[in-house]
Write a protein that holds these residues in place. Structure first.
Motif, short mmCIF file in Angstrom:
data_model
loop_
_atom_site.label_atom_id
_atom_site.label_comp_id
_atom_site.label_asym_id
_atom_site.label_seq_id
_atom_site.Cartn_x
_atom_site.Cartn_y
_atom_site.Cartn_z
N GLU A 8 37.63 55.83 16.09
CA GLU A 8 36.65 54.81 15.77
C GLU A 8 36.95 53.52 16.51
O GLU A 8 38.02 53.36 17.09
N SER A 9 36.02 52.59 16.43
CA SER A 9 36.25 51.34 17.13
C SER A 9 37.47 50.65 16.55
O SER A 9 37.70 50.67 15.34
N HIS A 27 33.40 57.90 21.18
CA HIS A 27 33.40 58.10 19.74
C HIS A 27 32.37 59.16 19.38
O HIS A 27 32.21 59.52 18.22
N LEU A 40 31.48 62.71 19.21
CA LEU A 40 32.20 63.97 19.30
C LEU A 40 31.39 65.08 19.94
O LEU A 40 31.97 66.00 20.50
N SER A 41 30.06 65.01 19.89
CA SER A 41 29.32 66.11 20.49
C SER A 41 29.38 66.06 22.02
O SER A 41 29.44 67.10 22.66
N TYR A 70 41.81 63.25 8.74
CA TYR A 70 40.95 62.31 9.46
C TYR A 70 40.02 63.04 10.42
O TYR A 70 38.83 62.75 10.49
N ILE A 94 37.24 64.62 8.45
CA ILE A 94 36.23 63.66 8.02
C ILE A 94 35.35 63.23 9.19
O ILE A 94 34.13 63.18 9.11
N LEU A 95 36.01 63.00 10.32
CA LEU A 95 35.29 62.59 11.53
C LEU A 95 34.26 63.65 11.92
O LEU A 95 33.11 63.35 12.23
N LEU A 96 34.68 64.91 11.88
CA LEU A 96 33.78 65.99 12.28
C LEU A 96 32.63 66.14 11.32
O LEU A 96 31.49 66.39 11.72
N ALA A 132 31.27 63.90 9.64
CA ALA A 132 30.39 62.73 9.62
C ALA A 132 29.34 62.76 10.73
O ALA A 132 28.38 62.00 10.69
N ILE A 133 29.51 63.64 11.71
CA ILE A 133 28.54 63.64 12.81
C ILE A 133 27.21 64.18 12.31
O ILE A 133 27.14 65.27 11.77
N LEU A 177 34.58 58.95 4.14
CA LEU A 177 35.83 58.24 4.25
C LEU A 177 35.80 57.07 3.28
O LEU A 177 34.85 56.29 3.27
N GLY A 229 36.91 53.50 1.65
CA GLY A 229 37.49 52.22 2.05
C GLY A 229 37.22 51.81 3.48
O GLY A 229 36.39 52.36 4.17
N GLU A 230 37.99 50.82 3.89
CA GLU A 230 37.79 50.19 5.19
C GLU A 230 38.97 50.49 6.09
O GLU A 230 40.07 50.75 5.62
N ARG A 267 43.49 55.83 3.07
CA ARG A 267 42.12 56.34 3.00
C ARG A 267 42.10 57.85 2.87
O ARG A 267 41.04 58.47 2.86
N ASP A 280 30.38 52.98 13.54
CA ASP A 280 31.13 54.20 13.79
C ASP A 280 30.56 55.36 13.00
O ASP A 280 29.93 55.16 11.96
N ALA A 331 27.99 57.61 8.29
CA ALA A 331 27.82 58.60 7.23
C ALA A 331 27.79 57.92 5.87
O ALA A 331 27.00 58.29 4.99
N GLN A 332 28.65 56.90 5.67
CA GLN A 332 28.65 56.17 4.40
C GLN A 332 27.32 55.47 4.17
O GLN A 332 26.74 55.54 3.09
N ILE A 387 27.81 71.00 18.92
CA ILE A 387 29.21 71.36 18.68
C ILE A 387 29.29 72.83 18.27
O ILE A 387 28.49 73.29 17.46
#
Lengths: 325, 323
Positions: free
Chosen positions: A52-53, A216, A218-219, A253, A256-258, A260-261, A275, A277-278, A294, B186, B191-192, B261
């Motif tokens: 992420e950024s 960022h 992933l695809s 992580y 979660i990243l995967l 979220a796409i 995910l 929190g911050e 997190r 991001d 997603a959130q 994917i």
């Protein structure tokens, strides 16, 4: 320590700390942007770096390009230690090492014509006569899908996709061995994005380059890369071949990243992991595992023990205490 | 269910010297109560302009707008400023792409939230404060008390967008217009935010107009989809129909050009060429120069033809359902 010539690029325990400003109430603190990262890129391979950024991926790009000095660690280029090279020693290496930045609007000089921009490396390294320079420039413009007449235009006369082609032309004109692509398609529209991605793939086939592809998205990483590094808060948390990472992600992580796409498929099961929190700030990195604040699976051991990357399979490493061999 | 908002042959032009260039031409659609309508398209296709004109946010001196936008029996394009002020933020509210530019950097979050409450209702301060805190908790900000006294720069992008959503939802609007609300965020934060918007939509029964260029987000959010190209609607259909059976060559191309994917793709499909500029719109079909299926009939500007349950602006479908 010696590098291995089999790899175009290797980094060992690279760290980059920035000084955060000191105030009256606060001691000088350090932003640990990159905190011990090992990366290797083989010849003719595309390696993806995702996160992420703020996770430090662009800082890594600047470190391996030697645009910034490392705080600690070593960088090898084709087996040669380049960590502390001087400016004029670096020049020779820069021929083989190029970069394409994210925003083609700000990475091209608006007051220079496309010819001046693209042929700049030729002048820098004094390659060819004036006529040859023009020939080479024409050829490379043709290669990236621009017309020879575009040579006399200025960046503002081109569209975003065309500008990114110019940036790519400038990067490949010296036939480098290694190109860092820092989010090269993030600023482009969907239909133009696929044109540029295809172009990058074609150029790699022709010139046998290696890419370090930072993104960022992933695809696109899945489409372009052979191997993937997943980064969180200055560290690599998972690395492996594309197939391993995408079909068998182990680090929470990465999972979660995967999930979220957003996938362009209707009726997909909506079991999205969110995910909590911050993002913690890289000034105050949590003790132990840096993802624990997190992580849905974190417990007490994660608080005290900082996990290192462990081999869990063929070309697959994870830094998580919950994962046993 | 019923039509909550109707946009009828909306045309928005921008003055440039003596000429007027139409950024949006003849756009007609409606929004059903409680549904999410996604508008997709590339940059410059007129998607933002078409929704900004719903609340008349475009500068009147440089734009030429025609058509009708009907909401609750009022034509928003003809309505007086006073009526509009009652609708803006109260009945229809909007969130934008870049939360930092839409929040006031010199005011605390609390003051900005209370301001939007007071703009529409006269409530005692205590009650307004309470409402704001409740709303902040609702959008997933745990420390609402502290957040009220904080300034926008103290927050991350995702948190700011949450604040924007709280501000937009505080008067419980009937319609929420979201103009690329997650583009700058991001994926995990996106997603959130998307799940938050779905939750609020179900809780409050708000209808949403969602603008995006990300087909993945469309698949996740939409009930109905409008695809825009060069200022026109080229396809209108339900989300399932759009993804399982896309009709317009542009829609097909867009979907085919996405990397998937888990699928081995040696090459991505790509639509040749670029979007024509507003000043230089080709006669006939606006997509014909980039189209793989073009024919002579494309030199005549196509209408929106009904096909199945959706509409397509392509001559290939001019004969109706039998194709």
């Amino acid at each position: 320590m010696k590098g291995c010539p089999e790899y175009v690029l290797q980094t060992f325990g690279v760290k980059k700390y920035f000084d955060a400003s000191r105030t009256f109430f606060r001691q000088a603190k350090q932003v640990r942007a990159v905190d011990g990262v090992d990366i290797c890129v083989r010849h003719n391979e595309t390696v993806g770096l995702v996160g992420e950024s703020g996770c430090g991926k662009s800082t890594i790009a600047r470190l391996v390009l030697k645009l910034k000095r490392v705080t600690e660690g070593k960088i090898f280029f084709e087996g040669e230690d380049i960590t502390f090279l001087k400016k004029d020693e670096l020049r020779e290496i820069r021929k083989d090492m190029q970069v394409v930045f994210q925003d083609p609007y700000s990475s091209l000089n608006g007051r220079q014509s496309i010819y001046t921009i693209v042929s700049a490396p030729l002048y820098r390294f004094k390659i060819g006569t004036a006529k040859e320079k023009e020939e080479i420039t024409k050829e490379v413009l043709d290669r990236v899908g621009l017309r020879p007449s575009d040579m006399f235009k200025y960046p503002h006369q081109l569209s975003g996709g065309q500008r990114q082609r110019v940036a790519i032309a400038r990067a490949i004109i010296l036939h480098p061995k290694f190109v860092v692509c820092d989010e090269p398609v993030s600023a482009l529209d969907v239909s133009v994005r696929s044109q540029v991605l295809n172009l990058m793939k074609d150029l790699q086939d022709v010139f046998k380059m290696s890419y370090l592809f930072i993104s960022h998205d992933l695809s696109t990483v899945y489409y372009l890369c052979d191997r993937v590094y997943v980064m969180y808060l200055g560290r690599i948390v998972e690395e492996g071949s594309k197939e391993e990472i995408f079909s068998n992600p182990l680090h929470p992580y990465t999972k979660i990243l995967l999930s979220a796409i957003p996938q362009p498929v209707v009726g997909r099961k909506k079991d999205i992991l969110l995910l909590a929190g911050e993002n913690p700030s890289p000034i105050d990195i949590p003790s132990g595992c840096r993802f624990r604040t997190r992580c849905p699976f974190a417990d007490e051991t994660c608080m005290s023990c900082d996990p290192v990357l462990m081999e869990v399979g063929m070309d697959h490493k994870v830094a998580c205490l919950k994962i046993k061999k | 269910m019923g039509k909550q908002l109707e946009v009828k042959s909306l045309t928005v032009g921008f003055r440039s010297g003596r000429e007027v260039h139409n950024a949006v031409s003849n756009v007609t659609y409606y929004l059903n109560r409680g549904e999410t309508l996604c508008i997709v398209g590339e940059s410059g296709c007129g998607k933002s302009v078409s929704v900004s004109s719903i609340l008349r946010l475009l500068p009147e001196s440089s734009t030429v707008i025609s058509g009708e936008i009907l909401f609750g029996g009022i034509d928003l394009l003809q309505a007086e400023e006073k009526t509009l002020d009652q609708i803006r933020g109260d009945k229809i509210s909007m969130i934008f792409q870049e939360p930092m530019t839409s929040l006031n950097p010199s005011m605390t979050i609390g003051r900005q939230l209370i301001e939007s409450v007071n703009a529409h209702e006269r409530v005692p301060k205590e009650k307004a404060l309470d409402l704001c805190k409740r709303m902040l908790t609702e959008v997933g900000i745990h420390d609402a008390e502290r957040c009220m006294n904080a300034y926008p720069h103290e927050f991350s992008g995702g948190m700011r967008q949450r604040v924007m959503i709280a501000m937009a939802m505080i008067c419980k609007p009937e319609i929420l217009i979201a103009d690329e609300p997650t583009t700058a965020l991001d994926v995990t934060v996106q997603a959130q935010i998307l799940s938050l918007m779905r939750k609020l939509k179900n809780e409050y029964g708000t209808s949403i107009i969602f603008i995006t260029h990300d087909m993945g987000v469309v698949a996740e959010m939409a009930d109905d989809v409008i695809v825009m190209y060069a200022g026109e609607i080229v396809e209108k259909s339900s989300v399932t129909e759009l993804f399982t059976n896309p009709k317009h060559p542009y829609t097909k191309g867009l979907l085919a050009s996405l990397p998937h994917i888990g699928e081995k793709q040696n090459r991505l499909y790509s639509i040749e060429g670029t979007v024509p500029s507003l000043a230089n719109m080709p006669a006939g079909c606006r997509f014909k120069q980039r189209c793989k299926e073009k024919c002579d009939a494309c030199n005549v500007h196509p209408d929106l033809y009904k096909s199945g349950e959706g509409y397509v602006r392509c001559v290939l479908y001019s004969r109706g359902d039998d194709l």
